[in-house]
Structure formats: structure tokens, C-alpha cells
Scaffold this active site. Structure first.
Site, short mmCIF file in Angstrom:
data_model
loop_
_atom_site.label_atom_id
_atom_site.label_comp_id
_atom_site.label_asym_id
_atom_site.label_seq_id
_atom_site.Cartn_x
_atom_site.Cartn_y
_atom_site.Cartn_z
N GLY A 20 -0.49 4.39 0.27
CA GLY A 20 -1.33 5.48 0.74
C GLY A 20 -2.17 6.05 -0.39
N SER B 29 0.85 -1.20 0.00
CA SER B 29 0.00 0.00 0.00
C SER B 29 0.88 1.24 0.00
CB SER B 29 -0.90 0.02 1.24
OG SER B 29 -1.84 -1.03 1.20
N GLY C 282 -1.87 4.79 -4.11
CA GLY C 282 -2.36 3.52 -4.61
C GLY C 282 -1.62 2.32 -4.09
N GLY D 12 -6.39 0.13 4.34
CA GLY D 12 -5.52 -1.00 4.02
C GLY D 12 -6.21 -2.33 4.17
N ASP D 13 -7.13 -2.42 5.14
CA ASP D 13 -7.88 -3.66 5.33
C ASP D 13 -8.81 -3.91 4.14
OD1 ASP D 13 -6.63 -3.61 7.80
OD2 ASP D 13 -8.33 -2.63 8.77
#
Length: 306
Positions: free
Chosen positions: A220, A218, A223, A249-250
Site C-alpha cells: 500500500g 505491495s 511501498g 497495484g497494476d
């Protein structure tokens, strides 16, 4: 079914205030209480996408009872297989500043896990693997759980022939990656801490050399980067969205797992992950996403070779 593991589950409290100022009282405009922890957030997004999930990990005390009631009242596609703990499940508090969209997060450390409780979890995990199509190992370790816990759980999944995704950081990631998970999903800071490199593609190559079959990092608001045996790609949203990034992120993990379950290519998986992650920023709490935003963004996500 898809199995998600949340060893340090939490009851998530989210407060929205007009403007967050230190050293003063605030009037809360909206409050939400949800079952949380990274793997539980993943399960809730998977369920919203139409996938049957089982959540396991630990839950205990009065807070754990509240968490389990929320799970029971949620999607019928989520099955509670949490292992009962003597200690009290932790809470997390997110404070969203409505004037800026920024979020401040307060995370309790979690209850102590006794050796016999860890052994009981291991037995339950082994049984659950028999029916799992994939497993996601997510989040921090509560006190008392061995630092090599994820490495142990990765090896058990591989021995059972179950694809495994690892989403953690620090020493648990360092040890877990050596057990050769199918996918690791660090953020940029976790990847840099693991490898010593701040250049994401170089760091992803290093992570694969350390044992990961594939790396989905990830980045942020920029992308996601995926480095796999089939190639390397970057996926980015068409624009930056303001809101609460907690749980984004999950949702990316849920996008990767659901894409795998549906037989999507890696470029399509990471496009879904990015669209879901961005749509989560627009939701009121972690483990949710704004469906209209997701459906609008998905065809606009740009995927390019890395």
C-alpha cells in the site's frame, strides 16, 4: 511483446463527486470510461512506457464491444487478442470522493464461461505464448473458469520457456503458486491470507517455499517488498500521495515487467514499480499514471535491504 491475461476483463466507470454521502443523490463532476481489468490496466501502463503488449482473456456482449472499441482507440502498442464470450463483460464502478480523495469500488462478478469457451481460450493462449517475452496473469476468475486455471496457465508458460508473473489472490493464488511462477505480486492482505503471517518478510519467505521464484508484495502506501534469489529489498515513496488508489497495484506490475524487459536490477525494478504505483494514485483512472509525478518521484524512491 509482453502478454497480459485478463480472464475477468471489465469496462471501468469512474465517477468523481464533491463529497460522497450515503442515502442521497450526487452531482458527478467528472466521468471516465475505460477498458479495465487488472491485466488490461497493466498493458496500458506498459504501452505508455513504450512496450508493445498483447491483451487476451474474454470479452462479450454489448459491454465487451465497448471495451474493445476503447482498446482500438487507445495506444497502437496494444493488440487486442481477447477471446469472444457469449456472456456480457462485467462493469466496475469507482466513485471518488474529491473532499477526501477516497475511492469506493463496486465490482460486478463477471459472465459465466462455458467449458468450450475456456478450451478456446487455452488454444489461443498457447499460440500467443510463441511470440511472448513475458506473460502477466492478472485478476479474479470469472464464473465457470476452473479454480486451478492460473496453475494451468503458469505451467503452459513455463513449458514454453516464457517468464510468468502471477497477480491474483485467494485459492487461485494458492494453486497457482504451486506451479512455480517466476514472480508473484500479492498485496499485503493476499499474502497474509496465503501464508497466515501478517509480517510481510516472513510471509514472503513462506510464499517462496510454496513455489514462487520471487515475491514482490505491495504494501500500500508503504511501498513494496521484494524477496528474490538475488536478495531482499523494500522500496518506499518519499511521501504519501492522496488520490484514487484503484489500479496502483497494476501499475506496480507494469513497472516490474518493464524493468525486467529492459534488463534492470531488482532494486531498480521495484523503485520503478513504487514510483508508477504512486503516480497512478494521482491519475484520473486505473491504467493511467501522472507522468510528471512519476518522473519526479522515481529518483526519490528509497530502496533498502529488507
Amino acid at each position: 511483446m509482453i502478454l497480459t491475461v485478463t480472464l475477468n476483463a471489465a469496462l471501468d466507470l469512474t465517477y468523481r463527486v464533491p463529497r460522497l454521502r450515503p442515502h442521497t443523490s450526487h452531482r458527478v463532476t467528472h466521468a471516465a470510461e475505460r477498458p479495465g481489468g487488472k491485466g488490461i490496466n497493466v498493458a496500458r501502463v506498459l504501452a505508455a512506457l513504450g512496450h508493445d503488449t498483447v491483451v487476451t482473456g474474454f470479452a462479450g456482449g454489448a459491454t465487451g464491444d465497448v471495451l474493445r472499441r476503447h482498446l482500438a482507440d487507445g495506444s497502437a502498442r496494444i493488440t487486442d487478442a481477447l477471446v469472444t464470450l457469449a456472456g456480457d463483460t462485467r462493469r466496475t464502478v469507482g466513485i471518488v470522493d474529491e473532499s477526501t480523495g477516497d475511492s469506493t469500488q463496486l465490482n460486478e462478478p463477471g459472465p459465466d464461461v462455458a467449458p468450450e469457451e475456456w478450451a478456446a481460450f487455452g488454444d489461443a493462449y498457447g499460440r500467443l505464448l510463441r511470440d511472448a517475452r513475458a506473460v502477466a496473469l492478472c485478476g479474479s476468475l470469472p464464473p465457470g473458469v476452473p479454480v486451478g486455471a492460473y496453475a494451468q496457465l503458469v505451467r503452459a508458460a513455463r513449458a514454453a520457456g516464457v517468464p510468468v508473473l502471477l497477480d491474483t489472490g485467494g485459492e487461485p493464488l494458492r494453486r497457482g503458486i504451486a506451479a512455480r511462477p517466476d514472480v508473484v505480486k500479492p498485496n499485503a492482505a493476499e499474502l497474509a491470507a496465503l501464508t497466515g503471517s501478517t509480517e510481510p518478510l516472513r510471509a514472503a519467505h513462506d510464499a517462496r517455499r510454496r513455489g514462487a521464484h520471487a515475491v514482490a508484495a505491495s504494501l500500500g502506501p508503504d511501498g513494496l517488498l521484494a524477496l528474490t534469489p538475488d536478495g531482499a529489498w523494500r522500496a518506499a515513496p518519499p511521501r504519501r500521495l492522496t488520490g484514487n488508489p484503484t489500479g496502483a497495484g497494476d501499475s506496480a506490475v507494469a513497472g516490474l515487467l518493464s524493468g525486467w524487459a529492459e534488463g534492470l536490477s531488482w532494486p531498480d525494478r521495484i523503485a520503478r514499480a513504487v514510483a508508477l504505483s504512486a503516480a497512478t494514485v494521482r491519475a484520473t483512472a486505473a491504467g493511467e499514471f501522472d507522468r510528471a509525478t512519476y518522473e519526479g518521484l522515481l529518483p526519490q524512491v528509497k530502496v533498502t535491504p529488507a
